[in-house]
Scaffold this active site. Structure first.
Site, mmCIF file in Angstrom:
data_model
loop_
_atom_site.group_PDB
_atom_site.id
_atom_site.type_symbol
_atom_site.label_atom_id
_atom_site.label_comp_id
_atom_site.label_asym_id
_atom_site.label_seq_id
_atom_site.Cartn_x
_atom_site.Cartn_y
_atom_site.Cartn_z
ATOM 1 N N LYS A 231 0.867 -1.182 0.000
ATOM 2 C CA LYS A 231 0.000 0.000 0.000
ATOM 3 C C LYS A 231 0.906 1.233 0.000
ATOM 4 C CE LYS A 231 -3.879 2.115 2.533
ATOM 5 N NZ LYS A 231 -4.805 2.027 3.684
ATOM 6 N N SER B 217 -9.795 2.264 2.741
ATOM 7 C CA SER B 217 -8.884 2.985 1.905
ATOM 8 C C SER B 217 -7.871 2.101 1.162
ATOM 9 C CB SER B 217 -8.103 3.996 2.761
ATOM 10 O OG SER B 217 -7.313 3.317 3.720
ATOM 11 N N SER C 207 -10.301 -0.141 6.907
ATOM 12 C CA SER C 207 -9.696 -0.069 5.570
ATOM 13 C C SER C 207 -8.988 -1.307 5.063
ATOM 14 C CB SER C 207 -8.712 1.094 5.511
ATOM 15 O OG SER C 207 -9.421 2.283 5.336
HETATM 16 N N1 GLN Z 1 -13.364 4.683 6.056
HETATM 17 C C1 GLN Z 1 -12.769 5.115 7.283
HETATM 18 C C2 GLN Z 1 -12.307 6.549 7.158
HETATM 19 O O1 GLN Z 1 -12.506 7.124 6.135
HETATM 20 C C3 GLN Z 1 -11.627 4.212 7.662
HETATM 21 C C4 GLN Z 1 -10.391 4.496 6.925
HETATM 22 C C5 GLN Z 1 -9.267 3.598 7.329
HETATM 23 O O2 GLN Z 1 -9.469 2.573 7.962
HETATM 24 N N2 GLN Z 1 -8.063 4.027 7.002
HETATM 25 O O3 GLN Z 1 -11.757 7.099 8.073
#
Ligand code: GLN
Length: 484
Positions: free
Chosen positions: A76, A151, A175
């Site tokens: 990532k 994400s 995410s």
């Molecule tokens: N969707 C959540 C956010 O936007 C979690 C994101 C994540 O786990 N990095 O904060």
């Protein structure tokens, strides 16, 4: 070759059936021909990967190998990778070439893994759909009109499309698990502190945790084995022995107590997704598990609590991107204030700005007690819910997401609806627990994820429970059309 598991690839490499150079060429070829339609990679490290593959082949010839020698993976783009652009999905870091490796990167490289490239992601890991990336949205390989989740959407899409053998992800509020669910792969978010955060660009430091994204629990065990462990460069990493995750994978599930939280099966859950979850639970009963209804009464408070804590921490973490030390700098600043203002206005996208504003507000004098302090108190209540539940059960199960993957653009203009897509995953981060998503029966061709939640440091148990289902069923083996 690209349908083989990590252990099949490792034994093929050792037996000389194919070389790492051939394997890496094969994957780079797939990325070249198939990723145009997906956009799962921000950077492909072709030459670097080939050099790593040649080194792996030399190691294989000498017989001195690591557990992942020659295996091609994706990182990532939140993990700093020496000599490689590490953008975190943001224009702010579009020109940032990392001078050092994140611990996760150096551990995987020391184990012999080859880095094919850096996977696309929501900007600074803020998002649930991979639509906030400066590099454009990622498409879901099962249906390119749908989001892959976020994400870690690039990692999930790349693993599902067989563009790498495995990938890394990070999970601050879901995410790893949510994109794993939307893309039909296996994703594991470890206990907070299990995997070092050193060199993993910070979003919300008390919630962020890196973990593996793979096609099976067996592969996840091999990846986590390498990634886990204390690191003196991350003071929040925990000095707890790392068990051998592969040896307990096949353990019997007889008498396993599964808790089903009634709050995870409420009116917000899509009926077809619920049916797929029920089917998986029925499989567990056949494997000898007992099912108990439990309650996590503060579940509804998890999303609002998270959206105070995470923005507060992000507003502080992202203050370092000021146009002075590294990252985007505006042209011809008039003075220092103009430099800060324009560099940050140009470098950050809308979602990141929204979070910085909310977080700065929540932390400001006079509001701290009303918001941040209150959120931390509720966080405690949420952890206590899980503590009580784990007195009665070994593992908690439910859906990873309320629905299957939604359409690209469908929720982009409505942040609150977008935030609610993490309703079942966020409490796990607030409590610091390990969680996993594994594919179960799809709905209309779209993947569905079963979420498994374990007690602190119970990753071996989660992997075991996931693996036993994957031995008994074939849901995890399905590949999207055109990517078989
Ligand atoms: N969707 C959540 C956010 O936007 C979690 C994101 C994540 O786990 N990095 O904060």
């Amino acid at each position: 070759m690209h349908n083989k598991s990590i252990s099949e690839l490792a034994s093929g490499l050792r037996a000389g059936e194919f070389s790492s150079v051939e394997l890496v060429q094969h994957y780079l070829g797939r990325i070249g021909s198939l990723d145009k339609g997906l956009n799962s990679f921000i950077t492909v490290c072709g030459e670097r990967a080939m050099a790593q593959a040649r080194a792996a082949d030399e190691q294989l010839a000498s017989g001195v190998t690591g557990p992942l020698t020659g295996i091609p993976i994706a990182q990532k783009d939140i993990f700093c990778t020496q000599g490689v652009k590490t953008s975190c999905g943001s224009r702010m870091l579009d020109s940032f070439i990392s001078p050092y490796d994140a611990t996760v990167v150096s551990k995987l490289q020391a184990a012999g893994a080859v880095t094919l490239g850096k996977a696309n992601m929501d900007e600074f890991a803020m998002g649930s759909s991979n639509e906030t990336s400066w590099y454009g949205p990622v498409k879901n390989p099962w249906d390119t009109d749908k989001v892959p989740g976020g994400s870690s959407g690039g990692s999930a899409a790349a693993v599902a499309a067989r563009l790498c053998a495995a990938a890394t992800g990070t999970d601050t509020g879901g995410s790893i698990r949510q994109p794993a669910a939307f893309c039909g792969i296996t994703g594991l978010k470890p206990t907070y502190g299990r995997v070092s955060r050193y060199g993993m660009i910070a979003f919300a430091s008390s919630l962020d945790q890196g973990g593996p994204m793979t096609r099976s629990a067996e592969d996840a065990a091999l990846m986590l084995q390498v990634m886990a462990g204390v690191d003196n460069r991350d003071s929040t990493s925990v000095d707890e022995p790392v068990p051998d995750y592969s040896v307990t994978l096949g353990d019997d599930l007889d008498g396993l107590r599964i808790g089903l939280p009634k709050e995870y099966f409420d009116a917000g859950l899509d009926a077809e997704v619920a049916a797929s979850i029920d089917l998986a639970i029925a499989e567990y009963k056949k494997l000898g598990a007992e099912v108990v209804e439990i309650t996590l009464p503060n579940t509804a408070l998890a999303v609002p609590t998270y959206y105070v804590v995470a923005p507060a921490e992000c507003s502080s973490n992202l203050a370092r991107f000021d146009g002075v030390r590294y990252g985007h700098r505006c042209d011809d600043p008039k003075d220092l204030e103009d430099l800060y203002k324009r560099s940050r206005s140009e470098g950050f996208g809308a979602e990141v700005k929204r979070r910085i504003l909310i977080g700065t507000y929540a932390l400001s004098a006079g509001y701290y007690d009303a918001y941040y302090l209150k959120a931390q108190q509720i966080r405690h209540l949420i952890s206590d819910d899980f503590k009580r539940a784990f007195e009665r059960v070994d593992v908690i199960m439910g859906p990873t997401t309320p629905s299957t993957a939604f359409g690209i653009g469908e929720k982009a203009d409505d942040p609150v609806t977008m935030y609610l897509s993490d309703i079942y995953t966020i409490a796990v981060n607030l409590a610091g627990l390990p969680g996993m998503s594994i594919p179960v029966q799809p709905v209309s061709g779209r993947p569905v994820g079963l979420q498994l939640i374990g007690n602190y440091f119970a990753e071996a148990k989660l992997l075991n429970v996931a693996h036993r289902l994957q031995q008994a069923t074939e849901w995890h083996l399905a590949a999207p059309d055109g990517f078989e």
